[in-house]
Design a protein around this motif. Structure first.
Motif, PDB file in Angstrom:
ATOM      1  N   ALA A 269       0.803  -1.262   0.078  1.00 34.80           N
ATOM      2  CA  ALA A 269       0.094   0.012  -0.048  1.00 34.80           C
ATOM      3  C   ALA A 269       0.829   1.173   0.000  1.00 34.80           C
ATOM      4  O   ALA A 269       1.833   1.283   0.786  1.00 34.80           O
ATOM      5  CB  ALA A 269      -0.855  -0.051   1.187  1.00 34.80           C
ATOM      6  N   ASP A 270       0.595   2.225  -0.753  1.00 32.89           N
ATOM      7  CA  ASP A 270       1.319   3.379  -0.805  1.00 32.89           C
ATOM      8  C   ASP A 270       0.688   4.245   0.067  1.00 32.89           C
ATOM      9  O   ASP A 270      -0.362   5.115  -0.103  1.00 32.89           O
ATOM     10  CB  ASP A 270       1.083   4.116  -2.093  1.00 32.89           C
ATOM     11  N   GLU A 271       1.501   4.211   1.144  1.00 33.17           N
ATOM     12  CA  GLU A 271       0.951   5.019   2.612  1.00 33.17           C
ATOM     13  C   GLU A 271       1.598   6.193   2.680  1.00 33.17           C
ATOM     14  O   GLU A 271       0.955   7.060   3.642  1.00 33.17           O
ATOM     15  CB  GLU A 271       1.175   3.920   3.723  1.00 33.17           C
ATOM     16  N   THR A 272       2.577   6.599   2.008  1.00 34.53           N
ATOM     17  CA  THR A 272       3.172   7.858   2.384  1.00 34.53           C
ATOM     18  C   THR A 272       3.695   8.656   1.177  1.00 34.53           C
ATOM     19  O   THR A 272       4.077   9.699   1.381  1.00 34.53           O
ATOM     20  CB  THR A 272       4.606   7.715   3.197  1.00 34.53           C
ATOM     21  N   GLY A 273       3.885   8.061   0.053  1.00 33.34           N
ATOM     22  CA  GLY A 273       4.288   8.643  -1.303  1.00 33.34           C
ATOM     23  C   GLY A 273       5.630   8.547  -1.419  1.00 33.34           C
ATOM     24  O   GLY A 273       6.263   8.888  -2.239  1.00 33.34           O
TER      25      GLY A 273
ATOM     26  N   GLY B 127      -0.298   2.249  -8.779  1.00 32.46           N
ATOM     27  CA  GLY B 127      -1.530   1.885  -9.555  1.00 32.46           C
ATOM     28  C   GLY B 127      -2.622   1.568  -8.370  1.00 32.46           C
ATOM     29  O   GLY B 127      -2.490   1.642  -7.258  1.00 32.46           O
ATOM     30  N   ILE B 128      -3.771   1.217  -8.804  1.00 29.84           N
ATOM     31  CA  ILE B 128      -4.777   0.790  -8.123  1.00 29.84           C
ATOM     32  C   ILE B 128      -4.985  -0.574  -8.178  1.00 29.84           C
ATOM     33  O   ILE B 128      -5.137  -1.077  -9.265  1.00 29.84           O
ATOM     34  CB  ILE B 128      -6.147   1.638  -8.459  1.00 29.84           C
ATOM     35  N   LEU B 129      -4.990  -1.279  -7.021  1.00 31.12           N
ATOM     36  CA  LEU B 129      -5.083  -2.606  -6.766  1.00 31.12           C
ATOM     37  C   LEU B 129      -6.344  -2.831  -5.722  1.00 31.12           C
ATOM     38  O   LEU B 129      -6.157  -2.659  -4.490  1.00 31.12           O
ATOM     39  CB  LEU B 129      -3.783  -3.271  -6.349  1.00 31.12           C
ATOM     40  N   ASP B 130      -7.194  -3.443  -6.264  1.00 31.37           N
ATOM     41  CA  ASP B 130      -8.505  -3.869  -5.207  1.00 31.37           C
ATOM     42  C   ASP B 130      -8.939  -2.439  -4.317  1.00 31.37           C
ATOM     43  O   ASP B 130      -8.954  -2.590  -3.170  1.00 31.37           O
ATOM     44  CB  ASP B 130      -7.769  -4.915  -4.275  1.00 31.37           C
ATOM     45  N   ASP B 131      -9.037  -1.570  -5.358  1.00 29.32           N
ATOM     46  CA  ASP B 131      -9.417  -0.191  -4.431  1.00 29.32           C
ATOM     47  C   ASP B 131      -8.320   0.370  -3.728  1.00 29.32           C
ATOM     48  O   ASP B 131      -8.731   1.179  -2.772  1.00 29.32           O
ATOM     49  CB  ASP B 131     -10.868  -0.375  -3.872  1.00 29.32           C
ATOM     50  N   MET B 132      -7.068  -0.292  -3.771  1.00 29.76           N
ATOM     51  CA  MET B 132      -6.205   0.184  -2.702  1.00 29.76           C
ATOM     52  C   MET B 132      -4.986   0.906  -3.795  1.00 29.76           C
ATOM     53  O   MET B 132      -4.665   0.577  -4.861  1.00 29.76           O
ATOM     54  CB  MET B 132      -5.485  -0.874  -1.832  1.00 29.76           C
ATOM     55  N   ARG B 133      -4.541   2.085  -3.438  1.00 29.27           N
ATOM     56  CA  ARG B 133      -3.436   2.902  -4.061  1.00 29.27           C
ATOM     57  C   ARG B 133      -2.021   1.956  -3.736  1.00 29.27           C
ATOM     58  O   ARG B 133      -1.902   1.930  -2.575  1.00 29.27           O
ATOM     59  CB  ARG B 133      -3.395   4.333  -3.622  1.00 29.27           C
ATOM     60  N   ALA B 134      -1.468   1.265  -4.919  1.00 33.08           N
ATOM     61  CA  ALA B 134      -0.238   0.487  -4.335  1.00 33.08           C
ATOM     62  C   ALA B 134       0.934   1.050  -5.076  1.00 33.08           C
ATOM     63  O   ALA B 134       0.504   1.718  -6.134  1.00 33.08           O
ATOM     64  CB  ALA B 134      -0.516  -0.965  -4.818  1.00 33.08           C
ATOM     65  N   ILE B 135       2.058   0.627  -4.610  1.00 32.92           N
ATOM     66  CA  ILE B 135       3.194   0.925  -5.085  1.00 32.92           C
ATOM     67  C   ILE B 135       4.261  -0.202  -5.162  1.00 32.92           C
ATOM     68  O   ILE B 135       4.120  -1.036  -4.600  1.00 32.92           O
ATOM     69  CB  ILE B 135       4.123   1.978  -4.258  1.00 32.92           C
ATOM     70  N   PHE B 136       4.389  -0.446  -6.559  1.00 37.80           N
ATOM     71  CA  PHE B 136       5.129  -1.618  -7.006  1.00 37.80           C
ATOM     72  C   PHE B 136       6.564  -1.128  -7.201  1.00 37.80           C
ATOM     73  O   PHE B 136       7.082  -0.255  -7.638  1.00 37.80           O
ATOM     74  CB  PHE B 136       4.669  -1.969  -8.454  1.00 37.80           C
ATOM     75  N   GLY B 137       7.367  -2.134  -6.359  1.00 39.47           N
ATOM     76  CA  GLY B 137       8.897  -1.770  -6.454  1.00 39.47           C
ATOM     77  C   GLY B 137       9.412  -2.050  -7.980  1.00 39.47           C
ATOM     78  O   GLY B 137       9.131  -2.937  -8.521  1.00 39.47           O
TER      79      GLY B 137
END
Length: 354
Positions: free
Chosen positions: A210-214, A271-281
Protein backbone atom coordinates in the motif's frame (compact mmCIF):
# COMPACT_ATOMS: atom_id res chain seq x y z
CA UNK A 1 23.98 -12.19 7.41
CA UNK A 2 21.21 -12.88 4.94
CA UNK A 3 19.45 -15.96 3.63
CA UNK A 4 18.94 -16.01 -0.14
CA UNK A 5 16.25 -18.04 -1.86
CA UNK A 6 14.08 -17.97 -4.94
CA UNK A 7 10.36 -17.35 -5.41
CA UNK A 8 8.55 -18.85 -8.40
CA UNK A 9 5.05 -17.93 -9.53
CA UNK A 10 4.93 -21.10 -11.61
CA UNK A 11 3.42 -19.74 -14.81
CA UNK A 12 2.77 -22.00 -17.77
CA UNK A 13 1.56 -21.28 -21.31
CA UNK A 14 2.07 -22.49 -24.85
CA UNK A 15 3.43 -19.09 -25.92
CA UNK A 16 6.46 -19.06 -28.16
CA UNK A 17 9.64 -19.42 -26.14
CA UNK A 18 7.93 -20.81 -23.03
CA UNK A 19 9.79 -23.70 -21.40
CA UNK A 20 6.71 -24.48 -19.28
CA UNK A 21 3.90 -25.42 -21.63
CA UNK A 22 1.77 -27.36 -19.16
CA UNK A 23 1.03 -27.75 -15.46
CA UNK A 24 3.14 -30.90 -15.49
CA UNK A 25 6.11 -28.93 -16.85
CA UNK A 26 5.81 -26.35 -14.08
CA UNK A 27 5.49 -28.86 -11.26
CA UNK A 28 8.36 -31.08 -12.37
CA UNK A 29 10.62 -28.14 -13.21
CA UNK A 30 9.87 -26.56 -9.82
CA UNK A 31 11.24 -29.67 -8.15
CA UNK A 32 14.30 -29.64 -10.42
CA UNK A 33 14.96 -25.97 -9.71
CA UNK A 34 14.79 -26.53 -5.95
CA UNK A 35 17.30 -29.37 -6.25
CA UNK A 36 19.60 -27.19 -8.39
CA UNK A 37 19.29 -24.25 -5.99
CA UNK A 38 20.22 -26.47 -3.05
CA UNK A 39 23.30 -27.69 -4.94
CA UNK A 40 24.32 -24.06 -5.52
CA UNK A 41 24.01 -23.33 -1.81
CA UNK A 42 20.87 -21.20 -1.93
CA UNK A 43 18.85 -21.14 1.27
CA UNK A 44 15.24 -21.34 0.14
CA UNK A 45 12.81 -22.55 -2.53
CA UNK A 46 9.50 -20.69 -2.32
CA UNK A 47 6.39 -20.93 -4.48
CA UNK A 48 3.44 -18.60 -5.09
CA UNK A 49 -0.15 -19.86 -4.90
CA UNK A 50 -2.89 -18.61 -7.26
CA UNK A 51 -6.26 -20.23 -7.88
CA UNK A 52 -8.15 -20.40 -11.20
CA UNK A 53 -4.96 -19.47 -13.04
CA UNK A 54 -2.32 -21.21 -15.13
CA UNK A 55 0.08 -20.97 -12.23
CA UNK A 56 1.02 -23.05 -9.21
CA UNK A 57 -1.99 -23.60 -6.98
CA UNK A 58 -2.38 -26.35 -4.33
CA UNK A 59 1.05 -26.16 -2.70
CA UNK A 60 1.38 -29.19 -0.45
CA UNK A 61 1.95 -31.95 -3.02
CA UNK A 62 4.75 -29.83 -4.51
CA UNK A 63 6.25 -28.97 -1.12
CA UNK A 64 6.23 -32.62 -0.09
CA UNK A 65 7.89 -33.66 -3.37
CA UNK A 66 10.57 -30.99 -3.00
CA UNK A 67 11.10 -32.06 0.60
CA UNK A 68 11.64 -35.66 -0.49
CA UNK A 69 14.12 -34.67 -3.20
CA UNK A 70 16.23 -32.26 -1.11
CA UNK A 71 17.92 -32.41 2.27
CA UNK A 72 18.85 -28.90 3.41
CA UNK A 73 17.09 -26.06 1.60
CA UNK A 74 14.13 -24.29 3.21
CA UNK A 75 10.85 -24.95 1.39
CA UNK A 76 8.09 -22.38 1.50
CA UNK A 77 5.19 -20.49 0.05
CA UNK A 78 4.76 -16.86 -0.72
CA UNK A 79 1.81 -16.89 -0.17
CA UNK A 80 -1.19 -19.18 0.46
CA UNK A 81 -4.52 -17.35 0.15
CA UNK A 82 -6.25 -18.21 3.43
CA UNK A 83 -9.71 -17.28 2.11
CA UNK A 84 -9.61 -20.60 0.23
CA UNK A 85 -8.33 -22.80 3.05
CA UNK A 86 -9.90 -25.18 5.55
CA UNK A 87 -7.52 -24.63 8.50
CA UNK A 88 -8.15 -28.12 9.92
CA UNK A 89 -7.33 -30.00 6.73
CA UNK A 90 -4.46 -27.60 6.06
CA UNK A 91 -2.86 -28.57 9.40
CA UNK A 92 -2.83 -32.21 8.24
CA UNK A 93 -1.30 -31.31 4.86
CA UNK A 94 1.26 -28.95 6.37
CA UNK A 95 2.25 -31.38 9.10
CA UNK A 96 2.77 -34.17 6.57
CA UNK A 97 4.85 -32.01 4.22
CA UNK A 98 6.94 -30.69 7.12
CA UNK A 99 7.67 -34.17 8.42
CA UNK A 100 8.66 -35.37 4.94
CA UNK A 101 11.12 -32.47 4.68
CA UNK A 102 12.53 -32.96 8.16
CA UNK A 103 11.18 -29.68 9.52
CA UNK A 104 12.18 -27.36 6.67
CA UNK A 105 8.75 -25.91 5.82
CA UNK A 106 8.35 -22.12 5.87
CA UNK A 107 4.68 -21.35 5.25
CA UNK A 108 3.80 -17.89 3.95
CA UNK A 109 0.11 -17.03 4.32
CA UNK A 110 -2.01 -14.00 3.48
CA UNK A 111 -5.57 -12.84 3.09
CA UNK A 112 -5.07 -13.12 -0.68
CA UNK A 113 -4.49 -11.02 -3.78
CA UNK A 114 -6.72 -9.87 -6.69
CA UNK A 115 -8.39 -12.91 -8.19
CA UNK A 116 -8.98 -14.47 -11.59
CA UNK A 117 -12.68 -14.97 -10.83
CA UNK A 118 -15.33 -13.20 -8.79
CA UNK A 119 -15.25 -14.32 -5.16
CA UNK A 120 -13.46 -17.54 -6.03
CA UNK A 121 -13.38 -18.65 -2.40
CA UNK A 122 -17.15 -19.21 -2.57
CA UNK A 123 -16.55 -22.02 -5.09
CA UNK A 124 -14.30 -23.65 -2.48
CA UNK A 125 -17.15 -23.58 0.03
CA UNK A 126 -16.23 -20.51 2.12
CA UNK A 127 -18.09 -17.26 2.76
CA UNK A 128 -17.55 -14.40 5.21
CA UNK A 129 -19.67 -14.37 8.33
CA UNK A 130 -22.24 -11.61 8.84
CA UNK A 131 -20.48 -8.28 9.07
CA UNK A 132 -17.17 -9.81 7.97
CA UNK A 133 -15.18 -9.00 4.82
CA UNK A 134 -13.36 -11.62 2.79
CA UNK A 135 -10.10 -10.23 4.20
CA UNK A 136 -11.47 -10.68 7.72
CA UNK A 137 -12.38 -14.27 6.82
CA UNK A 138 -8.85 -14.94 5.58
CA UNK A 139 -7.35 -13.64 8.80
CA UNK A 140 -9.85 -15.69 10.83
CA UNK A 141 -8.83 -18.84 8.96
CA UNK A 142 -5.19 -17.97 9.67
CA UNK A 143 -5.85 -17.52 13.40
CA UNK A 144 -7.56 -20.91 13.55
CA UNK A 145 -4.66 -22.50 11.67
CA UNK A 146 -2.15 -21.00 14.11
CA UNK A 147 -4.13 -22.24 17.11
CA UNK A 148 -4.32 -25.77 15.72
CA UNK A 149 -0.58 -25.81 15.04
CA UNK A 150 0.03 -25.66 18.79
CA UNK A 151 -0.84 -29.35 18.83
CA UNK A 152 -3.19 -29.16 21.79
CA UNK A 153 -6.07 -31.61 22.09
CA UNK A 154 -9.56 -30.22 21.48
CA UNK A 155 -11.72 -32.99 19.97
CA UNK A 156 -13.73 -35.35 22.20
CA UNK A 157 -12.78 -38.97 21.44
CA UNK A 158 -15.32 -41.56 20.36
CA UNK A 159 -15.94 -44.03 23.23
CA UNK A 160 -15.99 -46.85 20.67
CA UNK A 161 -13.25 -45.89 18.18
CA UNK A 162 -11.93 -48.07 15.39
CA UNK A 163 -8.42 -47.70 16.84
CA UNK A 164 -7.29 -47.14 20.41
CA UNK A 165 -6.92 -43.46 21.34
CA UNK A 166 -4.36 -41.84 23.62
CA UNK A 167 -5.85 -40.39 26.82
CA UNK A 168 -7.55 -37.00 26.77
CA UNK A 169 -8.81 -34.80 23.97
CA UNK A 170 -7.42 -35.45 20.51
CA UNK A 171 -5.44 -33.12 18.28
CA UNK A 172 -5.07 -33.16 14.51
CA UNK A 173 -2.43 -35.58 13.27
CA UNK A 174 0.25 -35.70 12.09
CA UNK A 175 1.68 -33.08 14.39
CA UNK A 176 4.99 -31.45 13.45
CA UNK A 177 6.72 -29.73 16.35
CA UNK A 178 8.13 -26.29 15.58
CA UNK A 179 6.02 -25.57 12.50
CA UNK A 180 4.03 -22.89 14.37
CA UNK A 181 7.19 -20.77 14.55
CA UNK A 182 7.78 -21.15 10.82
CA UNK A 183 4.60 -19.44 9.67
CA UNK A 184 4.85 -16.09 7.87
CA UNK A 185 2.28 -13.46 6.93
CA UNK A 186 2.43 -11.69 3.57
CA UNK A 187 1.60 -8.10 4.41
CA UNK A 188 0.78 -5.26 2.03
CA UNK A 189 0.32 -2.56 4.68
CA UNK A 190 1.88 -1.34 7.87
CA UNK A 191 -1.28 -2.22 9.79
CA UNK A 192 -1.33 -5.89 8.75
CA UNK A 193 2.41 -6.13 9.45
CA UNK A 194 1.71 -5.02 13.01
CA UNK A 195 -1.14 -7.57 13.23
CA UNK A 196 1.22 -10.31 12.01
CA UNK A 197 3.70 -9.40 14.73
CA UNK A 198 0.99 -9.53 17.38
CA UNK A 199 0.03 -13.02 16.16
CA UNK A 200 3.64 -14.21 16.41
CA UNK A 201 4.15 -14.75 12.67
CA UNK A 202 7.23 -13.94 10.65
CA UNK A 203 6.85 -11.24 7.98
CA UNK A 204 6.91 -11.56 4.21
CA UNK A 205 6.88 -8.31 2.25
CA UNK A 206 6.73 -8.59 -1.51
CA UNK A 207 7.37 -6.29 -4.46
CA UNK A 208 4.23 -4.27 -3.80
CA UNK A 209 2.58 -2.60 -0.81
CA UNK A 210 0.00 0.00 0.00
CA UNK A 211 1.28 3.46 -0.93
CA UNK A 212 0.88 4.96 2.52
CA UNK A 213 3.33 7.88 2.42
CA UNK A 214 4.21 8.61 -1.22
CA UNK A 215 7.87 7.79 -0.55
CA UNK A 216 9.93 5.42 -2.70
CA UNK A 217 8.89 1.77 -2.38
CA UNK A 218 12.00 0.57 -0.57
CA UNK A 219 11.71 3.39 1.98
CA UNK A 220 8.08 2.57 2.73
CA UNK A 221 8.89 -1.13 2.96
CA UNK A 222 11.74 -0.47 5.38
CA UNK A 223 9.38 1.54 7.58
CA UNK A 224 6.89 -1.33 7.44
CA UNK A 225 9.57 -3.74 8.67
CA UNK A 226 10.55 -1.41 11.51
CA UNK A 227 6.89 -1.06 12.56
CA UNK A 228 6.59 -4.85 12.51
CA UNK A 229 9.68 -5.34 14.68
CA UNK A 230 8.49 -2.74 17.18
CA UNK A 231 5.11 -4.48 17.42
CA UNK A 232 6.90 -7.80 17.89
CA UNK A 233 8.92 -6.41 20.78
CA UNK A 234 5.81 -4.80 22.29
CA UNK A 235 4.02 -8.17 22.15
CA UNK A 236 6.77 -9.73 24.25
CA UNK A 237 7.45 -12.77 22.07
CA UNK A 238 10.44 -14.79 23.23
CA UNK A 239 12.03 -15.63 19.88
CA UNK A 240 13.56 -13.39 17.21
CA UNK A 241 11.29 -13.02 14.17
CA UNK A 242 12.31 -13.38 10.55
CA UNK A 243 11.59 -10.93 7.74
CA UNK A 244 11.81 -11.54 4.01
CA UNK A 245 11.53 -9.20 1.05
CA UNK A 246 11.13 -10.21 -2.59
CA UNK A 247 12.96 -8.61 -5.47
CA UNK A 248 13.45 -9.09 -9.20
CA UNK A 249 17.25 -8.93 -9.49
CA UNK A 250 19.30 -9.90 -12.54
CA UNK A 251 23.07 -9.71 -12.81
CA UNK A 252 23.88 -9.10 -16.47
CA UNK A 253 26.83 -11.42 -17.05
CA UNK A 254 26.31 -12.60 -20.65
CA UNK A 255 24.54 -11.70 -23.88
CA UNK A 256 21.47 -13.75 -23.00
CA UNK A 257 21.01 -11.80 -19.76
CA UNK A 258 21.35 -8.52 -21.66
CA UNK A 259 18.87 -9.62 -24.32
CA UNK A 260 16.26 -10.56 -21.72
CA UNK A 261 16.73 -7.85 -19.11
CA UNK A 262 19.22 -5.23 -20.28
CA UNK A 263 16.67 -2.55 -21.08
CA UNK A 264 17.92 0.06 -18.63
CA UNK A 265 16.73 1.10 -15.20
CA UNK A 266 13.15 0.49 -14.12
CA UNK A 267 11.27 2.69 -11.70
CA UNK A 268 8.70 2.26 -8.96
CA UNK A 269 5.14 2.32 -10.28
CA UNK A 270 1.93 3.39 -8.60
CA UNK A 271 -1.50 1.99 -9.44
CA UNK A 272 -4.86 0.95 -8.04
CA UNK A 273 -5.15 -2.64 -6.80
CA UNK A 274 -8.44 -3.83 -5.28
CA UNK A 275 -9.41 -0.22 -4.57
CA UNK A 276 -6.07 0.31 -2.82
CA UNK A 277 -3.44 2.75 -4.01
CA UNK A 278 -0.43 0.46 -4.35
CA UNK A 279 3.23 1.03 -5.10
CA UNK A 280 5.16 -1.58 -7.05
CA UNK A 281 8.90 -1.79 -6.46
CA UNK A 282 11.39 -1.52 -9.28
CA UNK A 283 13.32 -4.40 -10.79
CA UNK A 284 17.11 -4.47 -10.70
CA UNK A 285 19.08 -5.47 -13.79
CA UNK A 286 22.67 -4.32 -14.33
CA UNK A 287 26.27 -5.40 -14.62
CA UNK A 288 27.36 -6.88 -11.27
CA UNK A 289 29.43 -3.89 -10.13
CA UNK A 290 26.58 -1.47 -10.83
CA UNK A 291 24.02 -3.85 -9.36
CA UNK A 292 25.93 -3.99 -6.08
CA UNK A 293 25.79 -0.19 -5.78
CA UNK A 294 22.05 -0.16 -6.48
CA UNK A 295 21.26 -2.85 -3.94
CA UNK A 296 23.31 -1.13 -1.25
CA UNK A 297 20.87 1.79 -1.51
CA UNK A 298 17.78 -0.40 -0.97
CA UNK A 299 16.76 0.24 2.66
CA UNK A 300 14.30 -2.66 2.87
CA UNK A 301 16.80 -5.26 1.67
CA UNK A 302 19.15 -3.99 4.37
CA UNK A 303 16.42 -4.40 7.01
CA UNK A 304 15.43 -7.95 6.01
CA UNK A 305 17.21 -11.15 6.99
CA UNK A 306 15.91 -13.10 3.97
CA UNK A 307 15.90 -12.13 0.29
CA UNK A 308 13.71 -13.99 -2.20
CA UNK A 309 14.71 -13.67 -5.84
CA UNK A 310 11.71 -13.81 -8.16
CA UNK A 311 12.69 -16.05 -11.08
CA UNK A 312 11.28 -16.09 -14.62
CA UNK A 313 10.18 -19.71 -14.47
CA UNK A 314 8.99 -19.84 -18.09
CA UNK A 315 12.60 -19.44 -19.21
CA UNK A 316 13.38 -22.90 -17.82
CA UNK A 317 15.41 -24.53 -15.09
CA UNK A 318 18.83 -24.01 -16.66
CA UNK A 319 18.37 -20.28 -17.07
CA UNK A 320 16.82 -19.79 -13.63
CA UNK A 321 19.70 -21.73 -12.11
CA UNK A 322 22.06 -19.34 -13.88
CA UNK A 323 20.12 -16.34 -12.49
CA UNK A 324 20.45 -17.63 -8.92
CA UNK A 325 24.09 -18.62 -9.33
CA UNK A 326 24.96 -15.18 -10.74
CA UNK A 327 23.61 -13.47 -7.62
CA UNK A 328 25.32 -15.90 -5.25
CA UNK A 329 28.63 -15.62 -7.09
CA UNK A 330 28.89 -12.04 -8.35
CA UNK A 331 26.72 -10.00 -5.97
CA UNK A 332 26.19 -11.59 -2.55
CA UNK A 333 29.87 -11.74 -1.46
CA UNK A 334 30.46 -8.07 -2.23
CA UNK A 335 27.43 -7.11 -0.14
CA UNK A 336 28.53 -9.25 2.78
CA UNK A 337 25.48 -11.50 2.48
CA UNK A 338 25.95 -14.99 3.84
CA UNK A 339 24.32 -18.01 2.28
CA UNK A 340 24.93 -21.70 2.77
CA UNK A 341 27.58 -22.19 0.13
CA UNK A 342 31.27 -22.21 0.98
CA UNK A 343 33.94 -22.40 -1.72
CA UNK A 344 36.99 -24.50 -0.79
CA UNK A 345 40.49 -23.65 -1.85
CA UNK A 346 40.26 -26.08 -4.76
CA UNK A 347 37.19 -24.26 -6.07
CA UNK A 348 34.69 -26.92 -5.09
CA UNK A 349 31.43 -25.74 -3.53
CA UNK A 350 30.46 -27.31 -0.22
CA UNK A 351 27.73 -26.40 2.24
CA UNK A 352 28.23 -24.54 5.50
CA UNK A 353 26.35 -27.23 7.38
CA UNK A 354 28.48 -30.01 5.89
Amino acid sequence: MKKIGFLSFGHWSDARGSATRSASDVLLQSIDLAVAAEELGADGAYFRVHHFARQLASPFPLLAAVGAKTSRIEIGTGVIDMRYENPFYMVEDAGSADLISGGRLQLGLSRGSPEQVIEGWRHFGYAPADGESDADMGRRHAETFLELLKGEGFAKPNPRPMFANPPGLLRIEPYSAGLRERVWWGSASNGTAVWAAQQGMNLQSSTLKADETGEPFHVQQAKQIRAYRKAWDDAGHARTPRVSVSRSIFALTNDTDRAYFGRGDSQDQVGILDDMRAIFGRSYAAEPDQLIKQLLADEAIAEADTLLLTVPNQLGVDYDTHVIESILTHVAPALGWQNSQVVRGDGAVVHANG
